[in-house]
Design an enzyme around this catalytic site. Structure first.
Site, PDB file in Angstrom:
ATOM      1  CG  ASP A 238      41.143 110.898  85.551  1.00 14.46           C
ATOM      2  OD1 ASP A 238      40.674 110.372  84.542  1.00 14.46           O
ATOM      3  OD2 ASP A 238      41.245 112.147  85.692  1.00 14.46           O
ATOM      4  CD  GLU A 300      43.168 108.588  81.416  1.00 18.72           C
ATOM      5  OE1 GLU A 300      42.476 108.803  80.418  1.00 18.72           O
ATOM      6  OE2 GLU A 300      43.356 109.452  82.295  1.00 18.72           O
TER       7      GLU A 300
HETATM    8  O1  TEU Z   1      41.219 111.480  80.731  1.00 23.64           O
HETATM    9  C1  TEU Z   1      42.471 112.093  80.582  1.00 23.64           C
HETATM   10  C2  TEU Z   1      42.869 112.179  79.165  1.00 23.64           C
HETATM   11  O2  TEU Z   1      44.024 112.245  78.848  1.00 23.64           O
HETATM   12  C3  TEU Z   1      41.726 112.162  78.206  1.00 23.64           C
HETATM   13  O3  TEU Z   1      41.048 113.276  78.600  1.00 23.64           O
HETATM   14  C4  TEU Z   1      41.979 112.274  76.778  1.00 23.64           C
HETATM   15  O4  TEU Z   1      43.001 113.163  76.485  1.00 23.64           O
HETATM   16  C5  TEU Z   1      40.717 112.775  76.090  1.00 23.64           C
HETATM   17  O5  TEU Z   1      39.575 112.376  76.802  1.00 23.64           O
HETATM   18  C6  TEU Z   1      40.631 112.252  74.698  1.00 23.64           C
HETATM   19  O6  TEU Z   1      39.380 112.619  74.166  1.00 23.64           O
HETATM   20  C7  TEU Z   1      40.689 111.337  81.994  1.00 23.64           C
HETATM   21  C8  TEU Z   1      39.290 110.753  81.917  1.00 23.64           C
HETATM   22  O7  TEU Z   1      39.344 109.469  81.348  1.00 23.64           O
HETATM   23  C9  TEU Z   1      38.403 111.679  81.162  1.00 23.64           C
HETATM   24  O8  TEU Z   1      37.104 111.163  80.996  1.00 23.64           O
HETATM   25  C10 TEU Z   1      38.352 112.976  81.950  1.00 23.64           C
HETATM   26  O9  TEU Z   1      37.579 113.914  81.228  1.00 23.64           O
HETATM   27  C11 TEU Z   1      39.749 113.543  82.185  1.00 23.64           C
HETATM   28  O10 TEU Z   1      40.638 112.566  82.692  1.00 23.64           O
HETATM   29  C12 TEU Z   1      39.706 114.638  83.206  1.00 23.64           C
HETATM   30  O11 TEU Z   1      39.462 114.100  84.465  1.00 23.64           O
END
Ligand code: TEU
Length: 595
Positions: A238, A300
């Site tokens: 993540d 990610e």
């Molecule tokens: O997402 C990281 C991220 O870059 C996203 O948060 C993105 O910028 C945003 O959701 C766009 O709307 C990860 C996870 O996929 C997300 O669900 C989490 O909230 C976040 O990390 C924090 O852990």
């Protein structure tokens, strides 16, 4: 030790179990290729997939109940979004114990049971690993924020701030710099007990870990071993580009303008993709490579250029992540629209500029409006969804599917602020509606709660279109989107050229029809053509060198009824958004041009 034995036994069981069940070898192109090459990985948001105990939320036993469906669909692995104990501020991405299961989702025994059950269905389990931050309720942070002398204090990112006044001031001190949280507001939170601010890239309930501290690395690596020993096939990492911050805490450069939260837009040069993170990625790779069975690291990785993405593989060294996500193909930006030239360019970027690494394409996840609602036009949505699935599943890439994508589930955002569950939607309403819309329960049946739960009070509402868009109805319809996805996945398995053949663009100057040839090692080839426009297009596909000859074809899959009987690559009429996939049957004549 027992855990490692379980893992070893499990890997062996997977291979021999398959052979026993089918009388063949597993559906990989080469015996030596790692399982994830060309695989289909299916993301499950566990709250929303299947509720087994009637509390209105999905759970691990629910996932287990649906393994038969996933096997029928043909997925190779499931990635389960965080199911660890958590205060659920960010629905699991705020973890308070990395070595357990949240009681809302089940128990550790349920997880172990699910991993074994999945193996019997030839499905691997990938967990979400949140390395960047913990919950503020994690015992590490509770200790760290109790006193500056606590041994855990340095496990997080602290600053005394600087003298100042204003709304962010505490005891005459303000945050050390202009960094903002990706979820709105200052990225710094004051803790009176230690008289310091801590840094959080996301919610203030998600304090960032200090990856410069070797104890943090050791602790997080131990957590990953805990799960690898239990037989998980790998991790989705993540927010991994965010692991490190500038040690001098220097300001970021404002790019001008403000975002939907009203915060200045910054260049993120001091908080994202710092060089130090690649050292950790190499260490992580060594960690997973020490296990048998090709454990995989998925990143990610929202990155601006293909060169940035290549660095996450380790470039020519191939010693970092096996599969950092390519977000450039599926997420063009704020104004996604079908564009043959843009798809072509991005597919070719990945072909050319990744030092031969396997791309990982993705159109949907739990953070973004579903692709059908970004690329769809409200008129041809099923065809457009089938086109997107075709790009995803017929290019040379590992494919990430998000639950519901295969049936054409839509985004159903909340209509009132009082309905919003995702905190960013509460904070940013109405400009930011949050991510509830893409997290609504999986639509299994046309019946009550779409077959997701027996409880009428589901955690998010069931979209009304479940009456027609659902697994049960679509399984019975040979022309459904679900059947399209299932057949695409089956083709990937049966056609070696689709699974790992080379990719060459055809008619590369065509602004409307995206077409390519996948050619297998054993000769033969598959042609894919997709009309990315709202008007019917007639094309003749030129095979380059081979194109000087007449080529006979056999249609394998199409949603253009008129092309089912197509016999050549000439004068193919593709209705709006139609897809045509055909096998080349060799040359029937040596001289005639295909025109
Ligand atoms: O997402 C990281 C991220 O870059 C996203 O948060 C993105 O910028 C945003 O959701 C766009 O709307 C990860 C996870 O996929 C997300 O669900 C989490 O909230 C976040 O990390 C924090 O852990």
């Amino acid at each position: 030790m027992t855990g490692l034995l379980v893992a070893l036994a499990a890997t062996g069981a997977l291979i021999t179990g398959y052979a026993r069940a089918t009388g063949t070898t597993p559906p990989t192109a080469h015996a030596s290729a790692p399982w994830w090459r060309g695989a289909v990985i299916y993301e499950i948001y566990p709250r929303s997939f299947q509720d087994s105990n009637g509390d209105g939320r999905g759970d691990l036993r629910g996932i287990e109940q649906r393994l038969g469906y996933l096997q029928w669909l043909g997925v190779d692995a499931i990635w389960i979004a965080p199911m660890y104990p958590s205060p659920q501020v960010d629905f699991g991405y705020d973890i308070s114990n990395y070595e357990g299961v949240d009681p809302r989702f089940g128990t550790l025994a349920d997880m172990e049971h699910l991993i074994r059950a999945a193996q019997r269905h030839h499905i691997r389990v990938i967990l979400d690993m949140v390395l960047n931050h913990t919950s503020n309720r994690h015992p590490w942070f509770i200790a760290a924020s109790s006193s500056r002398d606590n041994p855990k204090h340095d496990w997080y990112v602290w600053s005394d701030g600087k003298p100042g006044r204003g709304p962010n001031a505490h005891d005459g001190r303000v945050p050390p710099n202009n960094w903002v949280s990706l979820f709105g507001g200052s990225a710094w939170q004051w803790v009176p007990a230690v008289h310091q601010f801590y840094y959080h890239a996301f919610y203030r309930q998600q304090p960032d870990l200090n990856w410069r501290n070797p104890e943090v690395r050791r602790a997080m690596f131990a957590v990953m071993r805990f799960w690898l020993d239990r037989g998980v096939a790998g991790f989705r990492l993540d927010a991994v580009p965010q692991l490190f911050e500038d040690p001098k805490l220097r300001d970021e450069r404002p790019l001008g303008g403000v975002n939907a939260f009203g915060d200045p837009i910054l260049d993120q040069s001091r908080t994202g993709d710092l060089p130090e993170v690649h050292v950790v990625m190499r260490e992580l790779r060594r960690l997973v490579d020490a296990y048998p069975g090709d454990r995989v690291l998925i990143g990610e990785t929202y990155l601006p250029t293909i060169q940035d993405l290549d660095r996450w593989y380790g470039g020519a060294r191939h010693d970092e992540l096996q599969l950092p996500m390519d977000m450039r193909l599926g997420f063009h930006g704020d104004h996604d629209h079908l564009d043959a030239a843009a798809f072509r360019r991005r597919i070719m970027d990945a072909e050319r500029d990744l030092h031969g690494s396997e791309p990982l394409f993705v159109f949907d996840n739990h953070d973004n409006v579903r692709s059908i609602d970004r690329y769809g036009d409200g008129v041809h949505d099923p065809m457009i969804n089938e086109l997107l699935g075709s790009v995803l599943l017929t290019t040379r890439a590992t494919a990430l599917l998000y639950y519901g994508e295969e049936i054409g589930m839509h985004t159903t955002p909340p209509t009132r602020r009082s309905e919003v569950r995702d905190p960013i939607g509460i904070r940013g309403w109405p400009k930011v509606k949050g991510r509830d819309g893409e997290r609504t329960p999986m639509q299994w049946t046309p019946g009550p709660q779409a077959g997701f739960s027996t409880n009428p009070r589901t955690w998010l509402p069931i979209p009304a279109d479940h009456a027609t868009i659902n697994v049960q109805t679509e399984r019975a319809d040979p022309d459904s989107q679900l059947e399209w996805y299932r057949r695409l996945i089956a083709l990937r398995r049966s056609e070696g050229a689709l699974r790992d053949g080379r990719l060459r663009m055809l008619n590369p100057a065509d602004p409307n029809v995206l077409a390519y040839l996948r050619s297998g090692h054993a000769g033969g080839g598959i042609v894919v053509a997709m009309n990315c426009s709202a008007v019917a297009r007639t094309v003749s596909l030129h095979l380059g060198d081979a194109g000087a000859r007449r080529v006979a074809v056999e249609t394998l899959l199409t949603n253009a009824p008129g092309l089912r009987e197509a016999r050549s690559l000439r004068n193919l009429t593709l209705p709006p958004y139609a897809t045509w996939i055909a096998r080349l049957r060799g040359r029937s004549s040596s001289s005639a041009s295909p025109r």
